[in-house]
Each structure stands twice: as structure tokens, then as C-alpha cells.
Enzyme design. Structure first.
Site, PDB file in Angstrom:
ATOM      1  N   LYS A   1       4.202   2.113  -2.428  1.00  5.88           N
ATOM      2  CA  LYS A   1       4.617   3.327  -3.153  1.00  5.88           C
ATOM      3  C   LYS A   1       6.072   3.611  -2.762  1.00  5.88           C
ATOM      4  CE  LYS A   1       0.064   5.324  -1.819  1.00  5.88           C
ATOM      5  NZ  LYS A   1      -0.952   4.734  -2.624  1.00  5.88           N
TER       6      LYS A   1
ATOM      7  N   TRP B   1      -9.971   0.600  -5.341  1.00 10.93           N
ATOM      8  CA  TRP B   1      -9.429   1.915  -4.963  1.00 10.93           C
ATOM      9  C   TRP B   1      -8.006   2.083  -5.517  1.00 10.93           C
ATOM     10  CZ3 TRP B   1     -11.115   6.391  -3.345  1.00 10.93           C
ATOM     11  CH2 TRP B   1     -10.351   7.238  -2.543  1.00 10.93           C
TER      12      TRP B   1
ATOM     13  N   SER C   1       0.815  -1.212   0.000  1.00 16.94           N
ATOM     14  CA  SER C   1       0.000   0.000   0.000  1.00 16.94           C
ATOM     15  C   SER C   1       0.851   1.266   0.000  1.00 16.94           C
ATOM     16  CB  SER C   1      -0.948  -0.063   1.198  1.00 16.94           C
ATOM     17  OG  SER C   1      -2.077   0.708   0.935  1.00 16.94           O
TER      18      SER C   1
ATOM     19  N   HIS D   1      -7.670  -5.674  -0.315  1.00 12.23           N
ATOM     20  CA  HIS D   1      -6.428  -4.927  -0.063  1.00 12.23           C
ATOM     21  C   HIS D   1      -5.730  -5.543   1.152  1.00 12.23           C
ATOM     22  CE1 HIS D   1      -4.065  -1.245  -0.307  1.00 12.23           C
ATOM     23  NE2 HIS D   1      -4.228  -1.051   0.987  1.00 12.23           N
TER      24      HIS D   1
HETATM   25  C1  GTR Z   1      -5.395   4.596   1.796  1.00  6.43           C
HETATM   26  C2  GTR Z   1      -4.794   5.422   0.703  1.00  6.43           C
HETATM   27  C3  GTR Z   1      -4.079   4.543  -0.277  1.00  6.43           C
HETATM   28  C4  GTR Z   1      -3.207   3.483   0.378  1.00  6.43           C
HETATM   29  C5  GTR Z   1      -3.750   2.998   1.701  1.00  6.43           C
HETATM   30  C6  GTR Z   1      -2.764   2.336   2.662  1.00  6.43           C
HETATM   31  O1  GTR Z   1      -6.126   5.343   2.690  1.00  6.43           O
HETATM   32  O2  GTR Z   1      -5.822   6.113   0.063  1.00  6.43           O
HETATM   33  O3  GTR Z   1      -3.331   5.336  -1.177  1.00  6.43           O
HETATM   34  O4  GTR Z   1      -1.927   3.935   0.518  1.00  6.43           O
HETATM   35  O5  GTR Z   1      -4.333   4.002   2.453  1.00  6.43           O
HETATM   36  O6  GTR Z   1      -1.607   2.692   2.704  1.00  6.43           O
HETATM   37  O7  GTR Z   1      -3.203   1.496   3.417  1.00  6.43           O
END
Ligand code: GTR
Length: 424
Positions: free
Chosen positions: A269, A356, A265, A406
């Protein structure tokens, strides 16, 4: 009359309490705008990249563009006075098949400055060449990855829950015994060790706590608070993975040619930005990284640039905000971030239920990075469209989409283990 007055009042009140601009994500392919991607193999001045030698010049240009427009300029190199303090060494862990070490990486001289606590778990049996090793950022402290009481409880701030994070509430919270192993489902430590690989993990909040405080805490203040084009939190977290890599260089049990950087997540990045900048990572793994990670910004699917900058103003550099609802003006897109890592190995993974993060956009990114891998003599992604579930594709740049949400699952790790063990 009274009725009309009442309904007007209600209307006014509801307008007052509505969020200023409600974010409406695109989840329908038909609503994805037409877009043209910037070509990784064409210089800013329009000249074409024809040879591998040209690519290295183009690569330098792209690296500068990502630093300037997206993640900010990273502090360069190892800071003066950085040193390593061994705080624990266990010869026997996991019933004798592993060893455990804890190392405090002090980023400056003395012990009052910023530091991170590294947890290093290695197989007991180490071949002469050393073991392949994952440098992995964790969300909840080293103690959260495994229930063992041998692992030190993190003493820094740990966010209470993801719902608090969403609500932007900062909760001062010291980790308790209860938090041990809390995230172990995402960290199959035994599976990693049994395969013959090692895990070097640290809590990202040691480096920069994940909330917007004008960069007062973490490494930003001591090393320079960001100006407009300087590093945000992702830049700082990525920089820290390189400091862990510095530490691993002195460990003879680590196979120096097979060190990976892994993140999920927002930390996915981070892993991509780290892999793009530090060529000592032979493998870069992005798990469900989405917007600002592997997903193409121009598709505007799911989370968009405007949304991520508004929710997390500290992650990227200030310049990135110019591209809120204006992605087509970005001089780069995320396939070029993946191309920056070529010819080293990259693994991008998506989850079907993680819209998402735009799984298709993540696939298209690796697909459009492939020509760079091919120019450098490596296999890219031949598949023309999103592969089926649990059907990994690619050569040096790889991709899979799995069922589920996720998350990080054993299925993901099985693929990452294959990817690290098959490194030359
Ligand atoms: C969310 C965000 C994502 C992702 C995620 C995470 O809220 O919108 O970009 O990075 O968090 O890191 O769990």
C-alpha cells in the site's frame, strides 16, 4: 426453574464476551455488491479528460482527493537539516560479487532526531550507466533479510510475532542474533545482485513504529502530529522512501532512470502511495497489497475499509473513517491510485491463496487504470478477466497472480527483475 435460570445466565455471559460486532468478510463473488467506479478520466465537475494535457490537471485533482480522503497530507519535500551518515562500507560482500553500505539518514540536523538506517547492497561490477535499484521497505529490520553478521542489528522496536500484532500486543523487543536472516525467503539478495540490480532497504518501524500511540513516536511528533486530514503511518512510510530516493540521487553507481519502489502487503500500500507522489520512481511494485492498496474498495471483498480502519487506526487519515461500510461515497477508488503513477511502470501482484487481499479486485484495479496509461501512449491491460496462475499480463501496467499464500516468493521477484531491467 434452576435450569432455566442457568441457561439464561449462560446466554447473558456469552453475549457479554462476544466481540461487539463480529466482522464477516465477503468471500463469495455473488455477494459482491453492484458498484459504479469513479472514472479516472472524468473531472469532479463532470468534464471529460480528452488530452494528455487535461490528464495532468485531473491527476492533480486526484492526488488531492487521495491526500484528503485516504492517506492524509504528506509533509512536502526534504526536511531542513536532513543529512546522511555513512556507518559502514564493505568492498566485498556475497563472496566478492557485491558491496555493502549502511547509511543513517538523519531527518533533521544533529543526531538526536528521527532517522532511518539504510542497507545498500550493490553488484561489484557497475556499468557506466549505473545499476537499476530497488528501494524496498522491510518488516523486521535489515538484519532479517540476510543472515550475514555484517548487517547491523536493528536497535529499534521490532514486533515479536504476527500473532502479537494481531492481538494488538506491543512487545518491547530488541533484535537478537537469532533474528538474522529470519525473513530471507522473501529477499533473494543473490538473485537480485546476480541479475545486475541493487537493493536499498530499510525497516519501516524506524520511521514510524507500527502501532497506534496517537503518533507520539516516529516522525509524526517532530514533523507535526496529524490532525484530521494529515498523514497517518502509511503516509510517513511513503515519505521515507522519498528520502531514500533523495540519498540515491547522490550515488553515481545508481541508474537514476531505473529506481523502483517495492513493498509487500501494508508496505505494498505504502509503495503505491509513494509511487503516486514521487515521479523519481520509474517502477512501483505492489506485492499482495489488498485493501487500501491495489484492491478496489467498492467490491468489499475480504478486508473492507471498516475493518482496516478499526484494526489499524493509525494507517490512514481520520477522514478515511467516514467511508466505513460506506465505500460508495468515497470520491476515489484504488484504480485511480494506480492511474496516478502513469505513464511510469506499475506492477501489481496477487496470490491465489490471499483472498483477504482480493486478487480479483487487484486485477480489476489495474484493468480500470489502463485507459489512463493508454491515453498517455502506454500499453495497459488487454485481458478482460483474471489471468491464469503464473501468466503475467500487461504492458506498462502489469499484473500476475501466482499459486500460494500471502507472501513474497522467488517467482514474484523474477517478474520484478524483468520489469526493472526492461525499463527504457
Ligand atoms: C493484515 C492487514 C492487511 C495487510 C497485512 C500485512 O493484517 O489486514 O491489510 O496489510 O496485514 O501487512 O501483512
Amino acid at each position: 426453574m434452576a435450569r432455566i435460570f442457568l441457561s439464561c445466565l449462560l446466554l447473558l455471559l456469552s453475549a457479554a464476551f462476544l466481540p461487539a460486532e463480529e466482522y464477516v468478510p465477503i468471500y463469495d463473488e455473488k455477494e459482491v455488491p453492484e458498484y459504479t467506479l469513479p472514472d479516472p478520466l472524468v473531472f469532479e465537475n463532470g468534464e471529460k479528460v480528452e488530452t494528455a494535457a487535461d490528464w495532468w490537471k485531473r491527476r492533480a485533482e486526484l492526488l488531492r482527493l487521495f491526500s484528503h480522503h485516504v492517506y492524509g497530507k504528506t509533509l512536502q519535500g526534504t526536511p531542513e537539516g536532513m543529512h546522511f551518515e555513512s556507518t559502514k562500507k564493505l568492498d566485498s560482500f556475497l563472496g566478492g560479487k557485491a558491496t555493502l553500505e549502511e547509511i543513517r539518514i538523519h531527518f533533521s540536523e544533529g543526531s538526536d532526531g528521527p532517522f532511518l538506517d539504510l542497507l545498500l547492497i550493490k553488484p561489484k561490477e557497475v556499468p557506466e550507466a549505473g545499476v537499476p535499484t530497488f528501494v524496498a521497505l522491510n518488516f523486521r529490520g535489515n538484519h532479517s533479510i540476510h543472515p550475514s553478521p555484517e548487517i547491523a542489528l536493528n536497535q529499534n522496536w521490532v514486533s515479536e510475532s504476527s500473532s502479537d500484532r494481531k492481538a494488538g500486543v506491543v512487545v518491547e523487543h530488541k533484535a537478537t542474533e537469532k533474528a538474522r536472516g529470519f525473513r530471507s525467503s522473501r529477499w533473494p539478495v543473490e538473485m537480485i545482485i546476480d541479475s545486475g540490480a541493487a537493493l536499498a532497504t530499510f525497516y519501516y518501524g524506524d520511521v514510524d513504529p507500527d502501532f497506534h500511540d496517537e503518533f507520539k513516536n516516529g516522525v509524526h511528533e517532530p514533523f507535526g502530529v496529524p490532525g484530521k486530514g494529515d498523514w497517518g503511518s502509511i503516509g510517513a512510510w511513503a515519505w521515507a522512501t522519498s528520502r531514500v530516493r533523495d540519498f540515491l540521487e547522490s550515488d553515481e553507481q545508481v541508474d537514476q532512470g531505473r529506481v523502483a519502489v517495492f513493498g509487500h502487503s501494508r508496505l505494498g500500500k505504502t509503495a503505491l502511495w509513494a509511487g503516486a507522489q514521487d515521479d523519481r520512481f520509474a517502477l512501483t511494485i505492489s506485492n499482495n497489497s489488498g485493501c487500501g492498496g491495489a484492491a478496489l474498495s467498492r467490491r468489499r471483498f475480504g478486508e473492507r475499509v471498516s475493518r482496516i480502519n478499526n484494526s489499524f487506526p493509525h494507517w490512514f487519515c481520520e477522514n478515511f473513517r467516514q467511508y466505513n461500510e460506506n465505500e460508495s461515497s468515497l470520491p476515489v477508488d484504488q484504480h485511480q491510485l494506480i492511474a496516478l503513477i502513469a505513464p511510469r511502470r506499475v506492477y501489481v501482484a496477487s496470490a491465489e491463496g490471499d483472498e483477504w487481499a482480493d486478487p480479483r479486485g487487484e486485477f480489476l484495479s489495474v484493468k480500470h487504470a489502463s485507459p489512463v496509461f493508454e491515453l498517455l501512449g502506454k500499453a495497459g491491460i488487454a485481458a478482460e478477466s483474471l489471468p491464469g496462475l503464473h501468466e503475467p499480463v500487461g504492458g506498462e501496467v502489469r499484473y500476475h497472480i501466482r499459486a500460494g499464500k500471502h507472501d513474497v516468493t522467488d517467482y514474484d521477484w523474477e517478474q520484478y527483475l524483468k520489469a526493472i531491467h526492461s525499463l527504457p
